[in-house]
Design an enzyme around this catalytic site. Structure first.
Site, PDB file in Angstrom:
ATOM      1  N   VAL A  44       1.002  -1.231  -0.085  1.00 19.12           N
ATOM      2  CA  VAL A  44      -0.083   0.126   0.155  1.00 19.12           C
ATOM      3  C   VAL A  44       1.079   1.301  -0.235  1.00 19.12           C
ATOM      4  CG1 VAL A  44      -2.121   1.390   1.048  1.00 19.12           C
ATOM      5  CG2 VAL A  44      -1.564  -1.919   0.931  1.00 19.12           C
ATOM      6  N   CYS A  45       1.954   1.158   0.974  1.00 27.60           N
ATOM      7  CA  CYS A  45       2.702   2.581   1.001  1.00 27.60           C
ATOM      8  C   CYS A  45       3.629   3.279   0.244  1.00 27.60           C
ATOM      9  CB  CYS A  45       4.208   2.147   2.358  1.00 27.60           C
ATOM     10  SG  CYS A  45       3.341   2.050   3.335  1.00 27.60           S
ATOM     11  N   THR A  46       3.918   1.088  -0.837  1.00 25.96           N
ATOM     12  CA  THR A  46       4.618   1.685  -2.790  1.00 25.96           C
ATOM     13  C   THR A  46       3.406   2.500  -3.669  1.00 25.96           C
ATOM     14  OG1 THR A  46       5.808  -0.456  -2.711  1.00 25.96           O
ATOM     15  CG2 THR A  46       5.457   0.614  -4.319  1.00 25.96           C
TER      16      THR A  46
END
Ligand code: BEZ
Length: 211
Positions: A44-46
């Site tokens: 998700v962070c990517t």
């Protein structure tokens, strides 16, 4: 202690992917967005960092400097940046703070121990040119943020900083706004020459004044 709307955004000096920054100095006269993500090399962070990189021109247009943060060190961020570029079609183009000792995370209460006692949650702080906090939001690790919403709030904040108006639910640039209840009808005649509709004495709707 939690940071609240109206507080002065705590200042700090930190290592980032773009070198050492002093936060207040870095912001200068700009608006700022400081946001945390839980961990490098996570899915998700990517996607989030790719989304912010793509929106950089929109933040620039609004005179907003964006700064990211996680508790991973800067050399990890730098390695991860290759994956962001390769998978999201946008290279990291704003500073990412490496915060392995949790200095900034603790200052901004970005670690919520009942969610996770070591990783930052997805916090967002919007900071005005006066260094006051204008908005705080917190998302869980499993939900990627909608950064168009952050831009929409910045549009609202910048409009309301310049005019005696507020913005209604789901407002977007160009749509009608609400005359602040503190403005009398007499004053409104001067401030809002385009006129307004009175739906209730406390609910007066006028075209966006700077359009
Ligand atoms: C993610 O970015 O996908 C993620 C990070 C930490 C916990 C859960 C998900």
């Amino acid at each position: 202690m939690a940071i609240r709307i109206g507080d002065t955004a705590p200042d700090f000096t930190a290592e980032t992917t773009e070198g050492t920054i002093n936060f207040h100095e870095y912001l200068g006269d700009s608006w700022g967005v400081l946001f945390s993500h839980p961990k490098d090399f996570t899915p998700v962070c990517t996607t989030e960092l790719g989304a912010v990189a793509k929106l950089k021109p929109e933040f620039d247009k609004r005179n907003v400097k964006v700064v990211g943060l996680s508790v991973d060190p800067v050399d990890s961020h730098t390695k991860w940046a290759d994956d962001i570029k390769d998978t999201q079609g946008a290279a990291l183009n704003f500073p990412l703070i490496g915060d392995p000792d949790h200095k900034v995370a603790d200052l901004y209460d970005m670690i919520h121990p009942n969610a996770n006692d070591t990783l930052t949650v997805r916090s967002v702080f919007i900071i005005g040119p006066d260094k006051k906090v204008k908005l705080t939001i917190t998302y869980p690790a499993s939900t990627g943020r909608n950064f168009d919403e952050i831009l929409r709030v910045i549009d609202s904040l910048q409009l309301t900083a310049g005019y005696s108006v507020a913005t209604p639910a789901d407002w977007k640039q160009g749509e009608d706004v609400i005359i602040a209840p503190a403005v009398s009808d007499e004053e409104a005649k001067e401030k809002f020459p385009k006129g307004w509709k009175t739906l209730r004495p406390y609910l007066r709707v006028t075209p966006q004044p700077n359009k």
